[in-house]
Design a protein around this motif. Structure first.
Motif, PDB file in Angstrom:
ATOM      1  N   GLY A 295       0.806  -1.214   0.000  1.00 20.20           N
ATOM      2  CA  GLY A 295       0.000   0.000   0.000  1.00 20.20           C
ATOM      3  C   GLY A 295       0.841   1.266   0.000  1.00 20.20           C
ATOM      4  N   THR A 296       2.107   1.134   0.330  1.00 17.31           N
ATOM      5  CA  THR A 296       3.018   2.283   0.291  1.00 17.31           C
ATOM      6  C   THR A 296       3.971   2.158  -0.886  1.00 17.31           C
ATOM      7  N   LEU A 297       4.568   0.968  -1.046  1.00 18.91           N
ATOM      8  CA  LEU A 297       5.470   0.699  -2.168  1.00 18.91           C
ATOM      9  C   LEU A 297       4.899  -0.446  -2.998  1.00 18.91           C
ATOM     10  N   ALA A 298       5.193  -0.445  -4.300  1.00 19.33           N
ATOM     11  CA  ALA A 298       4.764  -1.542  -5.167  1.00 19.33           C
ATOM     12  C   ALA A 298       5.593  -2.783  -4.846  1.00 19.33           C
ATOM     13  N   LEU A 299       4.908  -3.908  -4.638  1.00 21.66           N
ATOM     14  CA  LEU A 299       5.550  -5.189  -4.352  1.00 21.66           C
ATOM     15  C   LEU A 299       5.129  -6.192  -5.418  1.00 21.66           C
ATOM     16  N   ASP A 300       6.012  -7.153  -5.709  1.00 18.08           N
ATOM     17  CA  ASP A 300       5.621  -8.212  -6.645  1.00 18.08           C
ATOM     18  C   ASP A 300       4.889  -9.313  -5.882  1.00 18.08           C
ATOM     19  N   ALA A 301       4.522 -10.372  -6.575  1.00 16.21           N
ATOM     20  CA  ALA A 301       3.740 -11.460  -5.964  1.00 16.21           C
ATOM     21  C   ALA A 301       4.488 -12.144  -4.827  1.00 16.21           C
ATOM     22  N   GLN A 302       5.823 -12.110  -4.834  1.00 20.08           N
ATOM     23  CA  GLN A 302       6.621 -12.718  -3.765  1.00 20.08           C
ATOM     24  C   GLN A 302       6.915 -11.741  -2.635  1.00 20.08           C
ATOM     25  N   GLY A 303       6.405 -10.515  -2.735  1.00 18.42           N
ATOM     26  CA  GLY A 303       6.625  -9.521  -1.698  1.00 18.42           C
ATOM     27  C   GLY A 303       7.902  -8.725  -1.869  1.00 18.42           C
ATOM     28  N   ARG A 304       8.567  -8.861  -3.003  1.00 15.46           N
ATOM     29  CA  ARG A 304       9.796  -8.094  -3.234  1.00 15.46           C
ATOM     30  C   ARG A 304       9.431  -6.696  -3.736  1.00 15.46           C
ATOM     31  N   VAL A 305      10.251  -5.711  -3.369  1.00 16.62           N
ATOM     32  CA  VAL A 305      10.001  -4.315  -3.716  1.00 16.62           C
ATOM     33  C   VAL A 305      10.361  -4.072  -5.176  1.00 16.62           C
ATOM     34  N   ALA A 306       9.414  -3.480  -5.920  1.00 13.24           N
ATOM     35  CA  ALA A 306       9.661  -3.121  -7.320  1.00 13.24           C
ATOM     36  C   ALA A 306      10.524  -1.859  -7.352  1.00 13.24           C
ATOM     37  N   VAL A 307      11.587  -1.890  -8.152  1.00 10.96           N
ATOM     38  CA  VAL A 307      12.471  -0.731  -8.281  1.00 10.96           C
ATOM     39  C   VAL A 307      12.732  -0.430  -9.750  1.00 10.96           C
ATOM     40  N   GLY A 308      12.994   0.846 -10.020  1.00 11.80           N
ATOM     41  CA  GLY A 308      13.419   1.296 -11.340  1.00 11.80           C
ATOM     42  C   GLY A 308      12.446   1.004 -12.458  1.00 11.80           C
ATOM     43  N   PRO A 309      12.861   1.376 -13.694  1.00  8.34           N
ATOM     44  CA  PRO A 309      12.017   1.087 -14.849  1.00  8.34           C
ATOM     45  C   PRO A 309      11.998  -0.409 -15.118  1.00  8.34           C
ATOM     46  N   PRO A 310      10.988  -0.967 -15.658  1.00 11.06           N
ATOM     47  CA  PRO A 310       9.732  -0.325 -16.079  1.00 11.06           C
ATOM     48  C   PRO A 310       8.699  -0.382 -14.966  1.00 11.06           C
TER      49      PRO A 310
END
Length: 176
Positions: free
Chosen positions: A91-106
């Protein structure tokens, strides 16, 4: 646990939130018990980081009882494990299905005209590195290297903010 022991040599107090503490070697467990300024909380998890311009406290929850407690804190160090413990960032940062933080493009919907830095999260100005990120480095050396890169990118980001502020100030002065 070893990182906590190292921190305890330099800090007034250290708390280790370690769900895997039951699986420590006898030698490491003994060293933890012997450190007078170190406490292990094997059933605690971070629900919230509290602070305005810096970490001031942590809201912890005991996974066995469900009880919550606020604890004064000056810093929070997140060390990787087999799976990222990032649910509190949802809800604060975008996470992938495994809970890892999405960074950078795209990355996900990016709110600014400029492209995000390579290690910048979905929230402009917040950077992440290492095993907690999507496709991030694994292993201590890779995580340290990526952490240094994230620090450099954060510095570039801050210099960019300072340049923008100076340009706005110069424009205001010119309009007088």
């Amino acid at each position: 646990a070893e990182a906590g022991l190292r921190l305890a040599r330099h800090c007034r107090s250290v708390a280790i939130l370690a769900p895997g503490a039951a699986h420590l070697s006898a030698e490491t467990a003994a060293a933890l018990r012997a450190a007078p300024n170190l406490v292990v909380r094997p059933h605690a998890e971070v629900l919230e980081v509290v602070g305005v311009e810096r970490v001031e406290a942590l809201l912890l929850r005991d996974r066995r009882t469900g009880r919550t407690a606020a604890r004064t804190a000056a810093a929070l160090f997140l060390l990787g494990a087999d799976r990222p413990r990032t649910a509190w960032l949802a809800g604060t940062l975008a996470l992938d299905a495994q809970g890892r933080v999405a960074v950078g493009p795209p990355g996900p919907a990016w709110p600014l005209r400029r492209a995000p830095y390579e290690l910048e999260t979905s929230l402009p100005g917040v950077f992440a590195a290492g095993a907690v990120t999507c496709g991030g480095a694994r292993g201590l050396a890779g995580c340290v290297e990526e952490g240094i890169a994230a620090g450099r990118q954060a510095g570039s980001y801050l210099r960019g903010l300072a340049a923008q502020a100076a340009a706005v100030h110069a424009g205001a002065e010119a309009g007088r």
